[in-house]
Design an enzyme around this catalytic site. Structure first.
Site, PDB file in Angstrom:
ATOM      1  N   HIS A  48      -1.111   0.272   1.164  1.00 50.92           N
ATOM      2  CA  HIS A  48      -1.197   0.871  -0.181  1.00 50.92           C
ATOM      3  C   HIS A  48      -1.341  -0.216  -1.251  1.00 50.92           C
ATOM      4  CE1 HIS A  48      -0.678   5.168   0.266  1.00 50.92           C
ATOM      5  NE2 HIS A  48       0.369   5.024   1.060  1.00 50.92           N
ATOM      6  N   HIS A  66       1.821   0.493   6.864  1.00 51.29           N
ATOM      7  CA  HIS A  66       1.283   1.631   6.091  1.00 51.29           C
ATOM      8  C   HIS A  66       1.518   1.407   4.586  1.00 51.29           C
ATOM      9  CE1 HIS A  66       0.510   6.076   5.412  1.00 51.29           C
ATOM     10  NE2 HIS A  66       1.095   5.714   4.283  1.00 51.29           N
ATOM     11  N   GLU A  67       2.758   1.041   4.246  1.00 54.95           N
ATOM     12  CA  GLU A  67       3.072   0.838   2.818  1.00 54.95           C
ATOM     13  C   GLU A  67       2.336  -0.384   2.262  1.00 54.95           C
ATOM     14  OE1 GLU A  67       4.348   3.216   1.316  1.00 54.95           O
ATOM     15  OE2 GLU A  67       4.895   4.221   3.177  1.00 54.95           O
ATOM     16  N   GLY A 120       8.551   6.166   3.242  1.00 54.82           N
ATOM     17  CA  GLY A 120       8.115   5.009   2.469  1.00 54.82           C
ATOM     18  C   GLY A 120       7.354   5.463   1.242  1.00 54.82           C
ATOM     19  N   GLN A 142       1.556   4.834  -5.610  1.00 54.81           N
ATOM     20  CA  GLN A 142       1.771   6.270  -5.398  1.00 54.81           C
ATOM     21  C   GLN A 142       2.551   6.919  -6.547  1.00 54.81           C
ATOM     22  OE1 GLN A 142       3.221   5.628  -1.128  1.00 54.81           O
ATOM     23  NE2 GLN A 142       2.107   7.556  -0.999  1.00 54.81           N
ATOM     24  N   CYS A 171       0.977  10.779   4.869  1.00 51.31           N
ATOM     25  CA  CYS A 171       1.149  10.032   3.630  1.00 51.31           C
ATOM     26  C   CYS A 171       1.423  11.022   2.505  1.00 51.31           C
ATOM     27  CB  CYS A 171      -0.136   9.245   3.346  1.00 51.31           C
ATOM     28  SG  CYS A 171      -0.082   8.300   1.822  1.00 51.31           S
ATOM     29  N   LEU A 172       2.381  10.708   1.652  1.00 56.35           N
ATOM     30  CA  LEU A 172       2.720  11.621   0.555  1.00 56.35           C
ATOM     31  C   LEU A 172       1.543  11.811  -0.402  1.00 56.35           C
ATOM     32  CD1 LEU A 172       6.371  10.500  -0.277  1.00 56.35           C
ATOM     33  CD2 LEU A 172       5.615  12.370   1.203  1.00 56.35           C
TER      34      LEU A 172
HETATM   35 ZN    ZN Z   1       1.140   6.436   2.313  1.00 56.82          ZN
END
Ligand code: ZN
Length: 185
Positions: A144, A140-141, A45, A50, A98-99
């Site tokens: 953000h 999770h997304e 995701g 991000q 998480c990226l």
């Molecule tokens: Zn993340």
């Protein structure tokens, strides 16, 4: 085009994102770039903050997990202006990463079912219930888009233990396989 990924410490990751309008410029290009950036970094995701944009958009592709959860076989989507309107079901603990927070994984407790309204990339409105891993990825997304990161759920003790690792990420001492954009601090 692959975009650099913003990392922990960047203020854009802490903003609550606004909905976008139908005439938002280059939306399709943004979605395409977000998918490309996500695949390049091997994520499931990616949310707009991000890639440095404070707008209410994220993309997911959990189809590689379909071996374990067959329902995920077509779970590849762009979500525009998503809003969670219900959360229920069991609370499940699962490790997340998480990226924007490379090399850190922590357990997060989340509800197993959510109901969410959103638009797809063709501006078709949906009102859908998601369960299991799909509900996990979406929460999770979605976080953000509200300026929340998974490490925020850690206990105070865990947070103290994580502090130096998070600072190292912010300072660029951590180099994942994909391109990152360091916060200007
Ligand atoms: Zn993340």
């Amino acid at each position: 085009m692959i975009l650099p990924v913003t990392v922990f410490g960047d203020p854009v990751l802490r903003k609550v994102t606004p909905d976008i309008d139908k005439d938002y410029k280059d939306l399709h290009e943004l979605i395409e770039n977000m998918f490309e950036t996500m695949y390049n970094a091997e994520g499931v995701g990616l949310a707009a903050p991000q890639v440095g944009l404070s707008v209410r958009v994220f993309v997911v592709d959990a189809t590689p997990m379909a071996d374990e959860e067959p329902k995920l076989h077509d779970f590849k989507k762009a979500f525009i202006n998503p809003h969670i309107i219900e959360k229920d079901g069991e609370e499940i603990i699962m490790e997340e990463g998480c990226l924007s927070i490379p090399f850190i994984r922590e357990e997060v407790k989340r509800k197993n079912r959510i109901r969410m309204t959103y638009f797809d990339e063709n501006w078709v409105e949906h009102d859908e219930v998601f369960e299991g891993f799909a509900a996990r990825v979406l929460q999770h997304e979605y976080d953000h888009l509200d300026g929340i990161l998974f490490v925020d759920y850690a206990t105070p003790l865990k947070k103290r233990l994580l502090k130096s690792k998070l600072t190292a990420i912010t300072k660029g001492k951590v180099q994942p396989s994909y391109r990152i954009k360091l916060p200007k601090i």
